[in-house]
Design a protein around this motif. Sequence first.
Motif, PDB file in Angstrom:
ATOM      1  N   SER A   1      -9.837   0.248  -4.883  1.00 41.67           N
ATOM      2  CA  SER A   1     -11.114   0.584  -4.246  1.00 41.67           C
ATOM      3  C   SER A   1     -12.301   0.478  -5.194  1.00 41.67           C
ATOM      4  O   SER A   1     -13.432   0.378  -4.738  1.00 41.67           O
ATOM      5  CB  SER A   1     -11.039   1.996  -3.664  1.00 41.67           C
TER       6      SER A   1
ATOM      7  N   ASN B   1      -9.857  -3.309   1.270  1.00 44.98           N
ATOM      8  CA  ASN B   1      -9.742  -2.169   0.354  1.00 44.98           C
ATOM      9  C   ASN B   1     -10.778  -2.183  -0.761  1.00 44.98           C
ATOM     10  O   ASN B   1     -10.952  -1.178  -1.459  1.00 44.98           O
ATOM     11  CB  ASN B   1      -8.345  -2.136  -0.263  1.00 44.98           C
TER      12      ASN B   1
ATOM     13  N   GLU C   1       0.825  -1.203   0.000  1.00 46.13           N
ATOM     14  CA  GLU C   1       0.000   0.000   0.000  1.00 46.13           C
ATOM     15  C   GLU C   1       0.856   1.248   0.000  1.00 46.13           C
ATOM     16  O   GLU C   1       1.686   1.441   0.885  1.00 46.13           O
ATOM     17  CB  GLU C   1      -0.932   0.005   1.205  1.00 46.13           C
TER      18      GLU C   1
ATOM     19  N   GLY D   1      -5.827   3.018   2.134  1.00 47.16           N
ATOM     20  CA  GLY D   1      -7.231   2.660   2.263  1.00 47.16           C
ATOM     21  C   GLY D   1      -8.017   2.700   0.977  1.00 47.16           C
ATOM     22  O   GLY D   1      -9.216   2.423   0.961  1.00 47.16           O
ATOM     23  N   ARG D   2      -7.350   3.056  -0.157  1.00 45.79           N
ATOM     24  CA  ARG D   2      -8.080   3.165  -1.428  1.00 45.79           C
ATOM     25  C   ARG D   2      -7.525   2.243  -2.494  1.00 45.79           C
ATOM     26  O   ARG D   2      -7.960   2.290  -3.646  1.00 45.79           O
ATOM     27  CB  ARG D   2      -8.019   4.609  -1.933  1.00 45.79           C
TER      28      ARG D   2
END
Length: 1184
Positions: A944, A967, A934, A940-941
């Motif tokens: 996504s 994610n 990441e 967090g995306r």
Amino acid sequence: MASSCIGWTPLLLCLVQLLHFHTHAASASGVHPHGHANLTRHHSAPWLCRPDQANTLLTLKQSFSFHPNGRFPYDLESTTTLPSWKPGTDCCLWEGVGCSNSSSGHHVVTAFDLSGFRLNSDGIHPVLFNLTSLRMHLNLSSSGISGQVPIGISKLTNLISLDISDRSNDIEDAEDDYDIDAMSVAPNHGLSVPYFHNIVANLSNLTELYLDLVSINSSAEGCFKALAKSVPHLRVLSLGYCDLQGDISSLSRLKSLAVINLSGNSDITPGPFPEFLMNFPNLRVLQLSGINLQGWFPRGMFRSENLRVLDLSGNSNLSGHLPSFSNATSLETLWIDWTNFTYVKSSYCSGFKALTELSIDGKIISTDFLYSFGMLASLHRLFVTHLDSPRQLESLFSWFGGIKNLRSLEFYSCHFSMTIPSSIGNLKNLTSLVIFESKLTTQTLSSITNIINLKFLKIECDDSFFAIPSAIGNMTNLERLHILNCCSRPIGPIPHEVGALKKLESLVLRFMGLSGRIPSTIANLTQLTELQLGGNYFSGRIPSTIANLTRLTELGLEVNLLSGEIPTSLFTLPALGYLDLSENQLSGPINEFDAASSCLKNVYLEMNNLTGQIPQSLLVLPNLKHLHIEGNNLMGSVDLASIWGKNLTSLFLSYNKLTVIEGEGINNSLSTYPYQLVELGLASCNMIKIPKLIMHAKHMIYLDLSSNKISGDIPSWIWERWNYDPMWISLADNMFTGMELNSYVIPFSNTLYYSFNLSSNRLQGLIPMPYSSAEILDYSNNSFSSLLPNFTLYLSFTAYLMLSHNNISGYLPRSICHSPLEVLDLSYNNFSGLLPRCLMENSLSIINLRENQFKGMLPSNISIGCPIETINLNGNKIEGQLPRTLSKCTDLEVLDLGRNQITDTFPSWLGGLLNLRVLILRSNKFHGSIGHLEDEKYRGRHFSSLQIIDLASNNFSGKLHPQWFENLKSMKQYDNRGQIIDHPNIPGLYQDSITISCKGLTMTFKRILTTLTAIDISDNALEGNIPTSIGNLLSLHVLNMSHNAFTGQIPPQLGSITALESLDLSSNMLSGEIPQELTDLTFLSILNVSNNQLMGRIPQSHQFTTFQNSSFDGNVGLCGPPLSKKCGTPDIPSEARLKSSSHSVDVVLFLFVGMGFGVGFAAAILLKLDYWISRWFHIFRILY
């Protein structure tokens, strides 16, 4: 800014024309330069014009294509057919011809004016240039002439005024001050001047030159130098919107100019205001709108004592203080909107005693600035842009409240969320109010209703949300009310008080979000000639009381929710010529009516639910020009021979249940030939041959005969006989087997501006290419086997090239990169060789080379700003690693590299592509772990937007990281809308298709919906526990983790995936019991947990009662139905159980019965029936 400039330009042209009329033309004896009917001559002797000149004019007349009813797409309706131009009559009395005495005893033609006649011609006939006696003016403006201006015009050496500009409406056509719609500039219809210097070389007597909206293929510098050399006495130069480029400093050589119009030439080199213009002593009109002026405006003063018009608008980088004038009292028009001028108290703004029109930008507005002008008693028209603060609004309304003669007020891009003071009602003489692209509220409109003397109110909103107040009924002097494009949400009904506007002649309320029923009080508006209510949410029946509007000429109720039958009385309204009821929910038959009493020219009834037969009265309307009734449920037989008429321009009958024929007993008289036909839509009309009579259409630009049963060869006259540029030709989905061609280059004489579609036929051999290219070329689904060696030469204007599902072999040449392609679809062919390295460098958005034999590595020379949205190379021989430069393709939505020979690790670095929805890497040589890498930038995306992940049949190993599934945000939210994934750069023109597999079953989806979500990581070497985080993927429909080495228990969290329809965990090493929570998966239609180490009782509720033995085989410890083993009995080895289940016949219909897949997928289902029998069956099923 462009809209603003275009709106003002014709007013300037008015002044230009006034100079045109009174400078030289007015001095011509007996010649009125702009009045066609009055262009007659004073001559005392009964001499006729010269016979040779009469013959010249008659030859010229034959070059015109008169269209009294217009033609698509330009819709230029000829205003005359020159009936006075007859052999044997005096040509000096003909329309548009002016004569003077000559020494020969005859009168000679000295002036020629066909402006505004819209005669329609492919070019200026060279015979015109035999009229060398022309010495006053030649005016061909807005006459519908296209093509190049011949160099022969330079023979007219005595000309004083030349006007070949292309304006649709002269300012004199405006009936009053508020006729804003009439004062518009037409698009260029193709008139161009290729050799400007040669055209003007011999026109030394010229004093006026008008070429507005004519494309000049020369630099501005070259044009001005040529004029200075050849036309030294030029006083009027009007070159608005002429595509001029480069520097304009050489304009300084034309010091005698009184009128200069260069507006709209946006390619002029950015630079400062040309200060030398301030020293032109005779300058009266200066129009420099939108020509990239920038920098500080000179502090000098305009020396001309007679400057009447100054237009600097549309130059947003032009700064400084306001211009100064030696004689401000002469100025009548000042336009400085869309500029960056500033005001200081020392600026000189007084003395504008004659100012009638003023346009200003909101940024400059202040109390001091406005009051420096004084009350401007002469001001009639005020235009304001960018008004967005309460202080500016207060200052403005306080100022012009004292301007008693203000008649027209216009606002552009203003913010009226603040309240407009009710004192606006004090503007007693205000008759016209226009608000364009601005934000309004209901309170804004309520304030406007106080202007009780207003005659014209036009509002075009910028996504505003307001209802029409009932106080609208107080504006009893309104003659035209236009409010449009304001809201896409329902906001409520039209107030009944609108029925009090008894003087209303035009009511336009389009795309406003209006709902409910159309009020019956509209029937009180007996003066209405135009009623447009399209693009709203009106429901119920069409009020029969509309029949009371006997003056109505236009009725538009399109794009609403209207239902019921069409009132028959609409077809016989005595003045109605335009009727649009398209895209509603109207049903029932169209009843017969008295066609003889109808004035209808244009009828649009498409996209409804109309049934029954087409009434004969609709087909024989005497003035019928456009008939659109496609997309209904009409039935019966239609004989085209009974429809063709001299006025018919467009006919659309597609997609009904009709059978269209062309009767054998055709009347072959010339009067029945559809000469004026330009659009013909007969798709899906059960036709078996191409109508013969359409070969007589001279101007066909749209032809759709797709989805019929037409066989044989495509006739050659389709590309040989039509004079005007065809825009759309579709012969797709027929049974054509050949084409009548003398070569493999289709001889279209002009560019196919839009589409040439021959897809889904039986054509074979070498693909013929149109000589002049087309934006869309579609040859897919045929049996073509090869391409021209130089086929890319014919792609100069092609954006979409579709050759899929043919048998084409050979290499893809590097020259493909030199074309402007946006979509390249060569899928399902036999192309081979290496991919051109330049393939991902150019403008391509879609690259679909699926199911070919391309080899080598993927090109890696990808730059930042890569526009690619889809890469589909599934089923080729691509090898090597994925180029890391793919991460620069930030618009990438679909990446399908399945079934190749790529050797690499999992591309975690693709996680930063936030638009990526589909990732298919199955059946390659990927290895290593599916790692969780990441980047802090995308925390967090990562991935996504992914909704389809297929990593099956690789060599992935190791454990799955729980965060990897966390994610996948697009799968965490349930989506049952079923929207098609589209491409924002090419909306609606291309749809991706994908194939996903599940235990011997393959489904090909010809379009991808947001409801299609799947994860397939089967047939790898993954191990460890199944992450519980998968249970958060609430919208997941397909999960296949079979044929790995997963251990531990089945996570009960999987029971939270309520949308799940297929779950395959077979051939792992899972243990423990089947979680009872899985029974909550009520949409689950396929379950396979066979060949694991599961034990205990099989759950017996909900979907589990529908599964067969095969779902649980190979788990010695499982018991209970559907297995024969009862719970509590000892395990007994079974010979049948020891046999490999892969050898048995395994037919499972993968039926999606849940909300997600019940949205109309078109799926091709591939079933493998037996391991030992290599037979594949294709089953096509439409799921609803």
